[in-house]
Scaffold this motif. Structure first.
Motif, PDB file in Angstrom:
ATOM      1  N   SER A 277      17.012  -7.909  13.710  1.00 23.48           N
ATOM      2  CA  SER A 277      18.135  -7.003  13.442  1.00 23.48           C
ATOM      3  C   SER A 277      18.187  -6.650  11.962  1.00 23.48           C
ATOM      4  O   SER A 277      18.475  -5.499  11.590  1.00 23.48           O
ATOM      5  CB  SER A 277      19.461  -7.628  13.894  1.00 23.48           C
ATOM      6  N   LYS A 278      17.874  -7.618  11.104  1.00 23.55           N
ATOM      7  CA  LYS A 278      17.900  -7.348   9.661  1.00 23.55           C
ATOM      8  C   LYS A 278      16.724  -6.488   9.231  1.00 23.55           C
ATOM      9  O   LYS A 278      16.850  -5.642   8.343  1.00 23.55           O
ATOM     10  CB  LYS A 278      17.932  -8.663   8.883  1.00 23.55           C
ATOM     11  N   LYS A 279      15.566  -6.703   9.838  1.00 23.41           N
ATOM     12  CA  LYS A 279      14.414  -5.859   9.503  1.00 23.41           C
ATOM     13  C   LYS A 279      14.683  -4.406   9.886  1.00 23.41           C
ATOM     14  O   LYS A 279      14.421  -3.479   9.124  1.00 23.41           O
ATOM     15  CB  LYS A 279      13.154  -6.357  10.224  1.00 23.41           C
ATOM     16  N   ALA A 280      15.188  -4.204  11.103  1.00 22.96           N
ATOM     17  CA  ALA A 280      15.474  -2.841  11.551  1.00 22.96           C
ATOM     18  C   ALA A 280      16.580  -2.211  10.718  1.00 22.96           C
ATOM     19  O   ALA A 280      16.518  -1.025  10.372  1.00 22.96           O
ATOM     20  CB  ALA A 280      15.861  -2.854  13.026  1.00 22.96           C
ATOM     21  N   ALA A 281      17.616  -3.000  10.376  1.00 22.42           N
ATOM     22  CA  ALA A 281      18.728  -2.465   9.579  1.00 22.42           C
ATOM     23  C   ALA A 281      18.274  -2.053   8.187  1.00 22.42           C
ATOM     24  O   ALA A 281      18.802  -1.100   7.604  1.00 22.42           O
ATOM     25  CB  ALA A 281      19.836  -3.509   9.480  1.00 22.42           C
ATOM     26  N   ALA A 282      17.280  -2.759   7.642  1.00 24.79           N
ATOM     27  CA  ALA A 282      16.764  -2.429   6.314  1.00 24.79           C
ATOM     28  C   ALA A 282      15.839  -1.217   6.341  1.00 24.79           C
ATOM     29  O   ALA A 282      15.319  -0.816   5.292  1.00 24.79           O
ATOM     30  CB  ALA A 282      16.026  -3.627   5.729  1.00 24.79           C
ATOM     31  N   GLY A 283      15.625  -0.633   7.516  1.00 22.72           N
ATOM     32  CA  GLY A 283      14.800   0.562   7.625  1.00 22.72           C
ATOM     33  C   GLY A 283      13.313   0.287   7.709  1.00 22.72           C
ATOM     34  O   GLY A 283      12.496   1.194   7.537  1.00 22.72           O
ATOM     35  N   SER A 284      12.938  -0.967   7.995  1.00 20.31           N
ATOM     36  CA  SER A 284      11.523  -1.317   8.058  1.00 20.31           C
ATOM     37  C   SER A 284      10.854  -0.659   9.260  1.00 20.31           C
ATOM     38  O   SER A 284      11.443  -0.558  10.333  1.00 20.31           O
ATOM     39  CB  SER A 284      11.366  -2.838   8.171  1.00 20.31           C
ATOM     40  N   THR A 285       9.609  -0.236   9.068  1.00 16.60           N
ATOM     41  CA  THR A 285       8.808   0.294  10.171  1.00 16.60           C
ATOM     42  C   THR A 285       7.685  -0.665  10.553  1.00 16.60           C
ATOM     43  O   THR A 285       7.233  -0.690  11.694  1.00 16.60           O
ATOM     44  CB  THR A 285       8.188   1.648   9.802  1.00 16.60           C
ATOM     45  N   HIS A 286       7.211  -1.461   9.577  1.00 17.65           N
ATOM     46  CA  HIS A 286       6.128  -2.414   9.784  1.00 17.65           C
ATOM     47  C   HIS A 286       6.524  -3.734   9.109  1.00 17.65           C
ATOM     48  O   HIS A 286       6.820  -3.757   7.913  1.00 17.65           O
ATOM     49  CB  HIS A 286       4.810  -1.903   9.183  1.00 17.65           C
ATOM     50  N   ALA A 287       6.519  -4.813   9.877  1.00 20.12           N
ATOM     51  CA  ALA A 287       6.934  -6.103   9.340  1.00 20.12           C
ATOM     52  C   ALA A 287       5.954  -7.189   9.736  1.00 20.12           C
ATOM     53  O   ALA A 287       5.237  -7.077  10.741  1.00 20.12           O
ATOM     54  CB  ALA A 287       8.336  -6.463   9.827  1.00 20.12           C
ATOM     55  N   LEU A 288       5.934  -8.239   8.937  1.00 17.67           N
ATOM     56  CA  LEU A 288       5.114  -9.419   9.225  1.00 17.67           C
ATOM     57  C   LEU A 288       6.021 -10.641   9.259  1.00 17.67           C
ATOM     58  O   LEU A 288       6.853 -10.821   8.367  1.00 17.67           O
ATOM     59  CB  LEU A 288       4.022  -9.593   8.170  1.00 17.67           C
ATOM     60  N   ILE A 289       5.857 -11.470  10.268  1.00 17.79           N
ATOM     61  CA  ILE A 289       6.609 -12.712  10.383  1.00 17.79           C
ATOM     62  C   ILE A 289       5.643 -13.881  10.215  1.00 17.79           C
ATOM     63  O   ILE A 289       4.639 -13.988  10.921  1.00 17.79           O
ATOM     64  CB  ILE A 289       7.319 -12.831  11.747  1.00 17.79           C
ATOM     65  N   ASP A 290       5.963 -14.757   9.268  1.00 14.74           N
ATOM     66  CA  ASP A 290       5.183 -15.961   9.003  1.00 14.74           C
ATOM     67  C   ASP A 290       5.834 -17.128   9.748  1.00 14.74           C
ATOM     68  O   ASP A 290       7.011 -17.421   9.547  1.00 14.74           O
ATOM     69  CB  ASP A 290       5.178 -16.210   7.488  1.00 14.74           C
ATOM     70  N   ILE A 291       5.065 -17.782  10.628  1.00 17.70           N
ATOM     71  CA  ILE A 291       5.561 -18.943  11.370  1.00 17.70           C
ATOM     72  C   ILE A 291       4.780 -20.184  10.939  1.00 17.70           C
ATOM     73  O   ILE A 291       3.692 -20.455  11.456  1.00 17.70           O
ATOM     74  CB  ILE A 291       5.422 -18.764  12.896  1.00 17.70           C
ATOM     75  N   PRO A 292       5.298 -20.962   9.964  1.00 21.83           N
ATOM     76  CA  PRO A 292       4.641 -22.232   9.636  1.00 21.83           C
ATOM     77  C   PRO A 292       4.817 -23.222  10.788  1.00 21.83           C
ATOM     78  O   PRO A 292       5.915 -23.358  11.338  1.00 21.83           O
ATOM     79  CB  PRO A 292       5.384 -22.714   8.382  1.00 21.83           C
ATOM     80  N   VAL A 293       3.739 -23.900  11.153  1.00 17.92           N
ATOM     81  CA  VAL A 293       3.764 -24.843  12.272  1.00 17.92           C
ATOM     82  C   VAL A 293       3.359 -26.226  11.760  1.00 17.92           C
ATOM     83  O   VAL A 293       2.283 -26.383  11.163  1.00 17.92           O
ATOM     84  CB  VAL A 293       2.822 -24.405  13.398  1.00 17.92           C
ATOM     85  N   GLY A 294       4.227 -27.214  11.990  1.00 13.72           N
ATOM     86  CA  GLY A 294       3.920 -28.562  11.542  1.00 13.72           C
ATOM     87  C   GLY A 294       4.943 -29.552  12.053  1.00 13.72           C
ATOM     88  O   GLY A 294       6.032 -29.162  12.495  1.00 13.72           O
ATOM     89  N   PRO A 295       4.630 -30.848  11.992  1.00 11.67           N
ATOM     90  CA  PRO A 295       5.505 -31.869  12.583  1.00 11.67           C
ATOM     91  C   PRO A 295       6.881 -31.969  11.955  1.00 11.67           C
ATOM     92  O   PRO A 295       7.819 -32.432  12.609  1.00 11.67           O
ATOM     93  CB  PRO A 295       4.705 -33.169  12.401  1.00 11.67           C
ATOM     94  N   THR A 296       7.050 -31.545  10.692  1.00 11.74           N
ATOM     95  CA  THR A 296       8.377 -31.552  10.083  1.00 11.74           C
ATOM     96  C   THR A 296       8.775 -30.164   9.591  1.00 11.74           C
ATOM     97  O   THR A 296       9.637 -30.021   8.734  1.00 11.74           O
ATOM     98  CB  THR A 296       8.457 -32.576   8.921  1.00 11.74           C
ATOM     99  N   ALA A 297       8.128 -29.130  10.131  1.00  8.70           N
ATOM    100  CA  ALA A 297       8.541 -27.751   9.871  1.00  8.70           C
ATOM    101  C   ALA A 297       9.570 -27.348  10.926  1.00  8.70           C
ATOM    102  O   ALA A 297       9.897 -28.118  11.826  1.00  8.70           O
ATOM    103  CB  ALA A 297       7.337 -26.823   9.911  1.00  8.70           C
ATOM    104  N   LYS A 298      10.075 -26.122  10.830  1.00 12.03           N
ATOM    105  CA  LYS A 298      11.055 -25.658  11.815  1.00 12.03           C
ATOM    106  C   LYS A 298      10.397 -25.500  13.186  1.00 12.03           C
ATOM    107  O   LYS A 298      10.986 -25.844  14.219  1.00 12.03           O
ATOM    108  CB  LYS A 298      11.667 -24.334  11.369  1.00 12.03           C
ATOM    109  N   VAL A 299       9.182 -24.964  13.219  1.00 10.63           N
ATOM    110  CA  VAL A 299       8.413 -24.825  14.460  1.00 10.63           C
ATOM    111  C   VAL A 299       7.361 -25.928  14.456  1.00 10.63           C
ATOM    112  O   VAL A 299       6.499 -25.971  13.574  1.00 10.63           O
ATOM    113  CB  VAL A 299       7.768 -23.435  14.552  1.00 10.63           C
ATOM    114  N   ARG A 300       7.406 -26.804  15.455  1.00 12.95           N
ATOM    115  CA  ARG A 300       6.657 -28.056  15.354  1.00 12.95           C
ATOM    116  C   ARG A 300       5.392 -28.136  16.191  1.00 12.95           C
ATOM    117  O   ARG A 300       4.650 -29.108  16.075  1.00 12.95           O
ATOM    118  CB  ARG A 300       7.582 -29.226  15.710  1.00 12.95           C
TER     119      ARG A 300
END
Length: 503
Positions: A277-300
């Motif tokens: 919602s924030k990307k679209a509201a900021a007028g972005s047309t192309h975005a990249l999402i970084d997902i760090p993956v690890g045992p004590t990261a947000k995505v595990r």
């Protein structure tokens, strides 16, 4: 003509209740008695041509006069009363979305109309924090399917402001978080803008972490720009790094985040709606999402990352947003510093191409900038990273970053903390694991992000060998008390770094 019976003089309570408007009345005042108000009643306050729905807190001693209502900072900013102003008070009408909220609590699916009503009531403050908590809880876990995620995202977008930049690509990036020191954004923005593309980046302040991008950037330049100022910076320099809380592009998301963080849970659906919602509201047309993956990261786990990636992609497609998702290593911190000034120091070190700059931060920033450049319509696939490398090595990215800082209000060199203390290894061996969450906690106990110079400087990585008595990291603090507080926690939790047998 007689004065209304439900009228009280307004005063400023001087109490920060964050985004929740609160009104304080004495329990024996005539309004409380005649209206039947009790603690936590939702009341409608009208003063002049403004009104606000607020939660009532009842005063039981003599701190408040019987003819006065005191407003929290959030309520005061909405009403903006004149000196000696009065307000009338009445019961607030039940929110129109009450039926939808109840339906979700009992496990039913909601449609576009339901989510729009809920978000409209949320931003109009017609939902109490208790009701917002019920909504967040009812959506947690796997209780939002893909269609509901899309509906929630569109509803959050509909109740906020939206920036239009005209024709051509508008780039953006976001990291889902959980990795200390991962301050790639200022470097990526500088590279993308130096390449001649637009990248209007809105970033958050820290809520539960030692630093958000806005905190680190604010060490170097002003970030509390409004939408008009943000637009001027982007039109002049191609990019910006500003605090999203001041431009209010997705106010419903800000309200939900306020509820989610104390609860310490959310869902993939809520995360996706928040980010996109924030990307679209900021007028972005192309975005990249970084997902760090690890045992004590947000995505595990890889499975959790795959599930989140799939939901991000299907929602972005529904919004017409071109999305690239990168999964990155989330096993350990990025860069050396954890805390606003220390992270800003690392950013400048990379941009200045200093020999001692953290290689992991530099390489992550190049990977992300390269992927974004590859996503630009008409770009030759696979050439983006080389272009990003050239712009960084040539000094063009540094020059663009300093120009963005000047456009936002002027550049300031980060200042070091006055009090430092090393934390030493308690055995000889090889670093096998790093607990990101506890490392971040030590930085917070040292004073970050409230004290911008506070945090920790950590140079060791998984796989490094250490000897007993050698420094693992150094604590930076503004005061001796904060230094000792953080040091005490660090020594009580030596398992922040798991040291195995020497290789």
């Amino acid at each position: 003509m007689s004065e209304p019976h439900n009228r009280l003089r307004l005063v400023r309570a001087g109490i920060d209740t964050y985004q929740q408007p609160v009104v304080y009345m004495h329990r024996d005042c005539h309004v409380c008695r005649s209206e039947g108000f009790t603690a936590l009643t939702r009341v409608l306050a009208r003063s002049g041509d403004r009104e606000v729905i607020a939660t009532l807190n009842v005063v039981v001693d003599d701190h408040l006069a019987l003819n006065v209502a005191a407003l929290s900072e959030a309520a005061w900013q909405v009403l903006k009363p004149d000196p000696d102003a009065w307000a009338t008070f009445s019961h607030a009408e039940p929110p129109a979305s009450a039926a939808a909220l109840r339906a979700k609590v009992f496990g039913q699916r909601l449609d576009d109309t339901d989510f729009l009503a809920l978000m409209q009531d949320a931003v109009a403050n017609r939902l109490s924090d208790i009701e917002l908590t019920a909504f967040v809880t009812a959506c947690a876990g796997d209780r939002l399917d893909n269609d509901e995620t899309i509906a929630l995202t569109k509803a959050m977008l509909a109740v906020g402001e939206r920036i239009e930049w005209g024709g051509g690509p508008v780039l953006d990036k976001h990291c889902v978080g959980g990795l200390p020191g991962n301050r790639t954004t200022p470097i990526v923005v500088a590279i993308i803008a130096a390449a001649g593309h637009r990248i209007p980046k809105t970033s958050s302040r820290a809520i539960t972490s030692p630093a958000g991008t806005a905190d680190a950037m604010e060490v170097m330049a002003p970030v509390a720009l409004d939408i008009d100022a943000m637009r001027r910076v982007v039109e002049r320099e191609g990019g910006c790094i500003v605090w999203g809380g001041n431009v209010r592009l997705s106010p419903a998301d800000d309200l939900l985040i306020r509820i989610e963080h104390p609860l310490d849970f959310d869902s993939d659906g809520q995360l996706v709606a928040s980010v996109l919602s924030k990307k679209a509201a900021a007028g972005s047309t192309h975005a990249l999402i970084d997902i760090p993956v690890g045992p004590t990261a947000k995505v595990r786990s890889a499975a959790a990352a795959a599930s989140l990636e799939a939901r991000l992609l299907v929602t972005a497609q529904a919004l017409g947003l071109h999305l690239t998702v990168m999964r990155t290593d989330g096993a350990q911190p990025v860069g050396y510093g954890i805390g606003p000034a220390l992270e800003a120091r690392d950013v400048l070190s990379v941009l200045r191409n200093e020999a001692e700059a953290p290689r992991d931060l530099r390489n992550r920033a190049l990977d992300i900038a390269g992927a974004l450049l590859d996503a630009v319509p008409g770009a030759e696939p696979g050439k983006g990273r080389a272009q990003a490398h050239m712009l960084l090595d040539s000094g063009a990215a540094l020059a663009k970053f300093l120009a963005i800082c000047e456009a936002q209000g002027g550049f300031t060199e980060p200042k070091p903390a006055p009090h430092l203390r090393p934390v030493l290894a308690n055995r000889t061996g090889r670093i096998e694991r790093i607990d990101n969450r506890r490392l971040a906690r030590i930085a917070k106990l040292a004073g970050a992000p409230g004290s911008a110079a506070a945090g920790i400087d950590c140079r060791v990585r998984i796989g490094n060998s250490v000897r007993s008595g050698e420094p693992l990291f150094q604590i930076h603090a503004q005061t001796p008390g904060e230094l000792e507080y953080a040091f005490g926690y660090a020594t009580a939790h030596p398992d922040v770094f798991e040291i195995g047998a020497a290789g």
